[in-house]
Design a protein around this motif. Structure first.
Motif, PDB file in Angstrom:
ATOM      1  N   ARG A   4      -2.454  -4.640 -11.483  1.00 25.94           N
ATOM      2  CA  ARG A   4      -1.492  -3.696 -12.084  1.00 25.94           C
ATOM      3  C   ARG A   4      -0.389  -3.395 -11.078  1.00 25.94           C
ATOM      4  O   ARG A   4      -0.622  -2.710 -10.082  1.00 25.94           O
ATOM      5  CB  ARG A   4      -2.213  -2.410 -12.506  1.00 25.94           C
ATOM      6  CG  ARG A   4      -3.176  -2.651 -13.666  1.00 25.94           C
ATOM      7  CD  ARG A   4      -4.204  -1.538 -13.772  1.00 25.94           C
ATOM      8  NE  ARG A   4      -3.582  -0.255 -14.021  1.00 25.94           N
ATOM      9  CZ  ARG A   4      -3.362   0.250 -15.235  1.00 25.94           C
ATOM     10  NH1 ARG A   4      -3.711  -0.439 -16.310  1.00 25.94           N
ATOM     11  NH2 ARG A   4      -2.802   1.424 -15.381  1.00 25.94           N
ATOM     12  N   ILE A   5       0.793  -3.944 -11.375  1.00 24.76           N
ATOM     13  CA  ILE A   5       1.921  -3.805 -10.437  1.00 24.76           C
ATOM     14  C   ILE A   5       2.997  -2.901 -11.040  1.00 24.76           C
ATOM     15  O   ILE A   5       3.403  -3.097 -12.199  1.00 24.76           O
ATOM     16  CB  ILE A   5       2.546  -5.186 -10.118  1.00 24.76           C
ATOM     17  CG1 ILE A   5       1.465  -6.153  -9.614  1.00 24.76           C
ATOM     18  CG2 ILE A   5       3.681  -5.055  -9.095  1.00 24.76           C
ATOM     19  CD1 ILE A   5       1.947  -7.586  -9.459  1.00 24.76           C
ATOM     20  N   ALA A   6       3.453  -1.929 -10.255  1.00 21.06           N
ATOM     21  CA  ALA A   6       4.538  -1.044 -10.710  1.00 21.06           C
ATOM     22  C   ALA A   6       5.727  -1.176  -9.764  1.00 21.06           C
ATOM     23  O   ALA A   6       5.562  -1.481  -8.580  1.00 21.06           O
ATOM     24  CB  ALA A   6       4.057   0.407 -10.715  1.00 21.06           C
ATOM     25  N   ASP A  31      -2.385  -0.905  -8.521  1.00 18.42           N
ATOM     26  CA  ASP A  31      -2.909  -1.788  -7.473  1.00 18.42           C
ATOM     27  C   ASP A  31      -1.832  -2.078  -6.441  1.00 18.42           C
ATOM     28  O   ASP A  31      -2.102  -2.156  -5.253  1.00 18.42           O
ATOM     29  CB  ASP A  31      -3.376  -3.123  -8.080  1.00 18.42           C
ATOM     30  CG  ASP A  31      -4.534  -2.916  -9.041  1.00 18.42           C
ATOM     31  OD1 ASP A  31      -5.421  -2.111  -8.716  1.00 18.42           O
ATOM     32  OD2 ASP A  31      -4.534  -3.541 -10.127  1.00 18.42           O
ATOM     33  N   GLU A  32      -0.620  -2.269  -6.941  1.00 21.88           N
ATOM     34  CA  GLU A  32       0.475  -2.591  -6.032  1.00 21.88           C
ATOM     35  C   GLU A  32       1.756  -1.899  -6.504  1.00 21.88           C
ATOM     36  O   GLU A  32       2.011  -1.830  -7.705  1.00 21.88           O
ATOM     37  CB  GLU A  32       0.684  -4.114  -6.026  1.00 21.88           C
ATOM     38  CG  GLU A  32       1.676  -4.575  -4.995  1.00 21.88           C
ATOM     39  CD  GLU A  32       1.822  -6.098  -4.988  1.00 21.88           C
ATOM     40  OE1 GLU A  32       0.821  -6.813  -5.212  1.00 21.88           O
ATOM     41  OE2 GLU A  32       2.956  -6.543  -4.793  1.00 21.88           O
ATOM     42  N   VAL A  33       2.533  -1.405  -5.550  1.00 18.23           N
ATOM     43  CA  VAL A  33       3.812  -0.779  -5.883  1.00 18.23           C
ATOM     44  C   VAL A  33       4.915  -1.488  -5.104  1.00 18.23           C
ATOM     45  O   VAL A  33       4.805  -1.676  -3.894  1.00 18.23           O
ATOM     46  CB  VAL A  33       3.803   0.732  -5.529  1.00 18.23           C
ATOM     47  CG1 VAL A  33       5.196   1.342  -5.675  1.00 18.23           C
ATOM     48  CG2 VAL A  33       2.801   1.478  -6.403  1.00 18.23           C
ATOM     49  N   VAL A  34       5.950  -1.891  -5.818  1.00 12.69           N
ATOM     50  CA  VAL A  34       7.104  -2.507  -5.169  1.00 12.69           C
ATOM     51  C   VAL A  34       8.244  -1.478  -5.167  1.00 12.69           C
ATOM     52  O   VAL A  34       8.673  -1.031  -6.232  1.00 12.69           O
ATOM     53  CB  VAL A  34       7.577  -3.774  -5.917  1.00 12.69           C
ATOM     54  CG1 VAL A  34       8.757  -4.419  -5.195  1.00 12.69           C
ATOM     55  CG2 VAL A  34       6.437  -4.766  -6.090  1.00 12.69           C
ATOM     56  N   ASP A  64      -0.759   1.099   2.211  1.00 15.54           N
ATOM     57  CA  ASP A  64      -1.191  -0.306   2.218  1.00 15.54           C
ATOM     58  C   ASP A  64      -0.807  -1.102   0.979  1.00 15.54           C
ATOM     59  O   ASP A  64      -0.579  -2.309   1.064  1.00 15.54           O
ATOM     60  CB  ASP A  64      -2.719  -0.375   2.371  1.00 15.54           C
ATOM     61  CG  ASP A  64      -3.130   0.094   3.757  1.00 15.54           C
ATOM     62  OD1 ASP A  64      -2.261   0.096   4.657  1.00 15.54           O
ATOM     63  OD2 ASP A  64      -4.305   0.475   3.927  1.00 15.54           O
ATOM     64  N   ASN A  65      -0.764  -0.447  -0.169  1.00 13.13           N
ATOM     65  CA  ASN A  65      -0.472  -1.214  -1.388  1.00 13.13           C
ATOM     66  C   ASN A  65       1.002  -1.086  -1.820  1.00 13.13           C
ATOM     67  O   ASN A  65       1.342  -1.332  -2.971  1.00 13.13           O
ATOM     68  CB  ASN A  65      -1.416  -0.816  -2.536  1.00 13.13           C
ATOM     69  CG  ASN A  65      -1.313   0.650  -2.894  1.00 13.13           C
ATOM     70  OD1 ASN A  65      -0.844   1.462  -2.099  1.00 13.13           O
ATOM     71  ND2 ASN A  65      -1.723   0.996  -4.102  1.00 13.13           N
ATOM     72  N   VAL A  66       1.843  -0.701  -0.873  1.00 17.63           N
ATOM     73  CA  VAL A  66       3.281  -0.570  -1.171  1.00 17.63           C
ATOM     74  C   VAL A  66       4.041  -1.619  -0.376  1.00 17.63           C
ATOM     75  O   VAL A  66       3.814  -1.791   0.817  1.00 17.63           O
ATOM     76  CB  VAL A  66       3.787   0.837  -0.793  1.00 17.63           C
ATOM     77  CG1 VAL A  66       5.305   0.942  -0.964  1.00 17.63           C
ATOM     78  CG2 VAL A  66       3.089   1.898  -1.639  1.00 17.63           C
ATOM     79  N   ARG A  67       4.948  -2.331  -1.055  1.00 16.84           N
ATOM     80  CA  ARG A  67       5.842  -3.230  -0.314  1.00 16.84           C
ATOM     81  C   ARG A  67       7.279  -2.983  -0.759  1.00 16.84           C
ATOM     82  O   ARG A  67       7.518  -2.435  -1.838  1.00 16.84           O
ATOM     83  CB  ARG A  67       5.425  -4.687  -0.453  1.00 16.84           C
ATOM     84  CG  ARG A  67       5.555  -5.263  -1.834  1.00 16.84           C
ATOM     85  CD  ARG A  67       4.985  -6.682  -1.873  1.00 16.84           C
ATOM     86  NE  ARG A  67       5.009  -7.194  -3.236  1.00 16.84           N
ATOM     87  CZ  ARG A  67       6.038  -7.806  -3.793  1.00 16.84           C
ATOM     88  NH1 ARG A  67       7.148  -7.994  -3.110  1.00 16.84           N
ATOM     89  NH2 ARG A  67       5.983  -8.235  -5.048  1.00 16.84           N
ATOM     90  N   VAL A  68       8.200  -3.385   0.083  1.00 16.32           N
ATOM     91  CA  VAL A  68       9.615  -3.126  -0.190  1.00 16.32           C
ATOM     92  C   VAL A  68      10.325  -4.457  -0.381  1.00 16.32           C
ATOM     93  O   VAL A  68      10.091  -5.410   0.356  1.00 16.32           O
ATOM     94  CB  VAL A  68      10.256  -2.349   0.987  1.00 16.32           C
ATOM     95  CG1 VAL A  68      11.742  -2.122   0.753  1.00 16.32           C
ATOM     96  CG2 VAL A  68       9.539  -1.016   1.208  1.00 16.32           C
ATOM     97  N   ASP A  69      11.182  -4.499  -1.399  1.00 18.32           N
ATOM     98  CA  ASP A  69      11.954  -5.720  -1.644  1.00 18.32           C
ATOM     99  C   ASP A  69      13.345  -5.276  -2.099  1.00 18.32           C
ATOM    100  O   ASP A  69      13.584  -4.097  -2.382  1.00 18.32           O
ATOM    101  CB  ASP A  69      11.251  -6.538  -2.736  1.00 18.32           C
ATOM    102  CG  ASP A  69      11.729  -7.982  -2.789  1.00 18.32           C
ATOM    103  OD1 ASP A  69      12.516  -8.412  -1.909  1.00 18.32           O
ATOM    104  OD2 ASP A  69      11.325  -8.702  -3.729  1.00 18.32           O
ATOM    105  N   SER A  70      14.278  -6.217  -2.168  1.00 18.20           N
ATOM    106  CA  SER A  70      15.596  -5.871  -2.708  1.00 18.20           C
ATOM    107  C   SER A  70      15.997  -6.935  -3.710  1.00 18.20           C
ATOM    108  O   SER A  70      15.491  -8.059  -3.663  1.00 18.20           O
ATOM    109  CB  SER A  70      16.627  -5.775  -1.585  1.00 18.20           C
ATOM    110  OG  SER A  70      16.778  -7.024  -0.970  1.00 18.20           O
TER     111      SER A  70
END
Ligand code: ADP
Length: 164
Positions: A4-6, A31-34, A64-70
């Motif tokens: 589950r990605i948000a 589960d994961e946050v972008v 831990d379950n957060v990543r950053v993108d652009s």
């Protein structure tokens, strides 16, 4: 089971404690946050995309379950390509509502499986916006209640206006 990605999208110019509150609350549910820093050519930003991404990375380091993108394209396309089916946005006041409502409906049209969720702001951050941080910092005011400690000095130094 499907991950589950948000996505928490925004300009993050710069990232504030209000943004971080929404990101943390999302990280507890998914589960994961972008954290998606938008590179919107029509919207002038004070910090460059690289600076905004770097600050968002440093602010979310412990999550831990957060990543950053652009991204500089359509949010609905990014969500499709990433396998994210939720967008999380924060609502501060009625004035946020009309624009967010329009965006949510547009994104739903472009990608029907995408749900937009609205989190109510924490009352401590109700008045807080990136533009407020920029204004206070420009006049040398204390921004420690508005941004995370590891970014405070850099933001203050970068935005402080030289006296006329
Ligand atoms: P801003 O509106 O401050 O320029 P962004 O465009 O970066 O910020 O906003 C990204 C998301 O964060 C939006 O959904 C916005 O409503 C939310 N947000 C911004 N500040 C706050 C806050 N203080 N409390 C809750 N949500 C917020």
């Amino acid at each position: 089971m499907e991950k589950r990605i948000a996505i928490c999208p925004g300009s993050f110019d710069p990232i504030t404690l209000g943004h971080l509150d929404i990101i943390r609350r999302s990280a507890a549910l998914f589960d994961e946050v972008v954290v998606l820093v938008s590179v919107n050519y029509e919207k002038h930003t004070t910090f460059t995309a690289a600076e905004r991404v770097d600050m968002a990375r440093r602010a979310t380091e412990g999550l831990d379950n957060v990543r950053v993108d652009s991204d500089n394209g359509l949010l609905a396309e990014y969500a499709k390509n990433t396998g994210a089916r939720w967008l999380v946005k924060g609502l501060r006041a009625m004035s946020d509502f009309e624009y967010e409502f329009q965006m949510a409906l547009t994104n739903k049209k472009l990608y029907p499986e995408l749900e937009t969720l609205f989190f109510t702001t924490d009352i401590r951050y109700m008045y807080l916006s990136s533009s407020m941080v920029r204004q206070v910092a420009a006049f040398g005011g204390d921004i420690s209640e508005f941004v995370c400690p590891q970014l405070k000095q850099e933001i203050a130094a970068r935005l402080r206006r030289a006296p006329d």
